[in-house]
Design an enzyme around this catalytic site. Structure first.
Site, mmCIF file in Angstrom:
data_model
loop_
_atom_site.group_PDB
_atom_site.id
_atom_site.type_symbol
_atom_site.label_atom_id
_atom_site.label_comp_id
_atom_site.label_asym_id
_atom_site.label_seq_id
_atom_site.Cartn_x
_atom_site.Cartn_y
_atom_site.Cartn_z
ATOM 1 N N HIS A 178 33.526 39.909 34.900
ATOM 2 C CA HIS A 178 33.961 38.741 35.679
ATOM 3 C C HIS A 178 32.885 38.369 36.702
ATOM 4 O O HIS A 178 32.524 37.191 36.841
ATOM 5 C CB HIS A 178 35.279 39.067 36.382
ATOM 6 C CG HIS A 178 35.761 38.008 37.322
ATOM 7 N ND1 HIS A 178 36.771 37.124 37.007
ATOM 8 C CD2 HIS A 178 35.365 37.687 38.586
ATOM 9 C CE1 HIS A 178 36.973 36.306 38.031
ATOM 10 N NE2 HIS A 178 36.139 36.629 39.004
ATOM 11 N N GLU A 179 32.360 39.374 37.394
ATOM 12 C CA GLU A 179 31.331 39.110 38.405
ATOM 13 C C GLU A 179 30.023 38.641 37.762
ATOM 14 O O GLU A 179 29.351 37.746 38.286
ATOM 15 C CB GLU A 179 31.098 40.358 39.256
ATOM 16 C CG GLU A 179 32.319 40.819 40.040
ATOM 17 C CD GLU A 179 32.902 39.734 40.941
ATOM 18 O OE1 GLU A 179 32.121 38.944 41.506
ATOM 19 O OE2 GLU A 179 34.140 39.664 41.067
ATOM 20 N N HIS A 182 30.079 35.004 37.127
ATOM 21 C CA HIS A 182 29.690 34.119 38.231
ATOM 22 C C HIS A 182 28.193 33.814 38.177
ATOM 23 O O HIS A 182 27.763 32.695 38.477
ATOM 24 C CB HIS A 182 30.026 34.772 39.570
ATOM 25 C CG HIS A 182 31.464 34.671 39.962
ATOM 26 N ND1 HIS A 182 32.133 33.468 40.047
ATOM 27 C CD2 HIS A 182 32.374 35.637 40.312
ATOM 28 C CE1 HIS A 182 33.386 33.684 40.426
ATOM 29 N NE2 HIS A 182 33.559 34.983 40.584
ATOM 30 N N GLU A 235 37.242 31.259 39.722
ATOM 31 C CA GLU A 235 37.690 32.566 39.242
ATOM 32 C C GLU A 235 38.290 32.467 37.838
ATOM 33 O O GLU A 235 38.183 33.401 37.038
ATOM 34 C CB GLU A 235 38.729 33.157 40.205
ATOM 35 C CG GLU A 235 38.254 33.339 41.640
ATOM 36 C CD GLU A 235 37.110 34.323 41.771
ATOM 37 O OE1 GLU A 235 36.971 35.194 40.888
ATOM 38 O OE2 GLU A 235 36.356 34.223 42.751
#
Length: 329
Positions: A178-179, A182, A235
């Site tokens: 997920h990070e 980004h 997100e």
């Protein structure tokens, strides 16, 4: 060539005898017992479950192939604010991106191939799957279950210790992915500014830092609110990026269940949690009052509701968009 063929043949024989299995995520060759079955053992390097199922790596994944529509819409509204890019660049120039790196080098543990090697392997898996250069990864002692990405030119990812302690290895991979999402989605400039605005939301504190006039301008111009509104929607895009790495929507679902239920999650029925997610989405779509209150409550949070994030992932999978993307790349 003959030698390679012999090696391949001996490897196939070894697998047939149940002597070893190569990790589908990181490629590590692992010794296993003769009665080995899929997911009955974990890789010695990345600690993820061993399986003979393939793990897809994306050769040329474009961010617009998975960006959530709410993210795109909020980002367009954000970029429509006059002078925003100039203001944010000045803000980060004043506060100093180097401050982020100095802080975590001083207060957290840097993950390397020798320091927490399984986390380093998970980071490598996420980066190679999405096609991203590896950023630095830190573990910070913090009781809050959270992770974040900061910096612009040289992003860093930070995992809180409470998060690692609570999640399984697959769920930890999902958070790291997920990070990394980004970074792949090019969120880091706005995301770093958004998190900084959260920290400087109190103007009395903001006045204490150099360049406080820039901070006051950003807040007064409404940029801070627009940044935070976009950050919540971003997100949702990165949950999709996480799914592209773990390649199992239920890993994302179980991660969100733990974010919602905490340590009590071990006693929660996962299927009922999914039903709750679908019920939430149905009410949000059909009941104006539910939508009103959900939007009002979520506006005060840094992330979307965990239950909303689950429903959005389920919708992406059930609509066939995830499957189409897995086939395309």
């Amino acid at each position: 060539m003959a030698k390679k063929k012999d090696d391949a043949g001996s490897e196939s024989t070894a697998v047939a005898k149940g002597l070893f299995v190569r990790c589908r995520y990181c490629g590590q060759k692992n010794s296993v017992k003769a009665d080995y079955k899929n997911n009955s053992a974990n890789c010695g390097r990345c600690k993820l479950p061993l399986s003979n199922e393939p793990h897809k790596k994306f050769a040329d994944l474009g961010k617009h192939e998975y960006i959530h529509p709410a993210d795109s819409k909020a980002l367009a509204a954000l970029k429509a604010i006059p002078g925003i890019d100039t203001a944010l660049k000045k803000l980060l120039a004043v506060t100093g991106e180097s401050a982020i790196r100095v802080m975590f080098m001083a207060t957290a543990v840097k993950v390397t191939p020798k320091q927490c090697p399984d986390l380093h392997a998970k980071l490598q898996i996420a980066c190679t799957t999405l096609g991203v250069d590896m950023p630095d990864l830190f573990i910070q002692q913090n009781p809050m279950v959270n992770a974040f990405t900061g910096g612009v030119e040289k992003p860093v990812i930070v995992l809180h210790s409470a998060l690692i302690e609570r999640l399984s290895d697959e769920e930890t991979l999902a958070v790291i992915a997920h990070e990394v999402g980004h970074i792949h989605a090019e969120h880091v400039l706005y995301l770093t500014a958004a998190r900084l605005m959260e920290a400087l939301a109190n103007l009395s504190v903001a006045r204490l830092i150099p360049g406080s006039e820039i901070v006051k301008f950003i807040i007064s111009a409404g940029i801070g609110g627009a940044l935070l509104a976009w950050a919540r929607r971003a997100e949702l895009s990165c949950d999709r990026a996480a799914l592209l790495v773990v390649q199992d929507p239920h890993v994302i679902g179980r991660t969100m269940m733990k974010l919602a239920g905490g340590t009590f999650a071990s006693k929660i029925d996962y299927d009922l949690f999914l039903e709750q997610a679908r019920e939430f989405q149905k009410n949000y779509d059909e009941k104006k009052l539910d939508k009103f209150w959900a939007d009002i409550i979520n506006a005060g949070l840094s992330h979307p509701f965990p239950i909303w994030r689950v429903s959005e992932i389920l919708k992406w999978v059930e609509d066939g968009q995830y499957k189409d993307l897995m086939k395309k790349n």
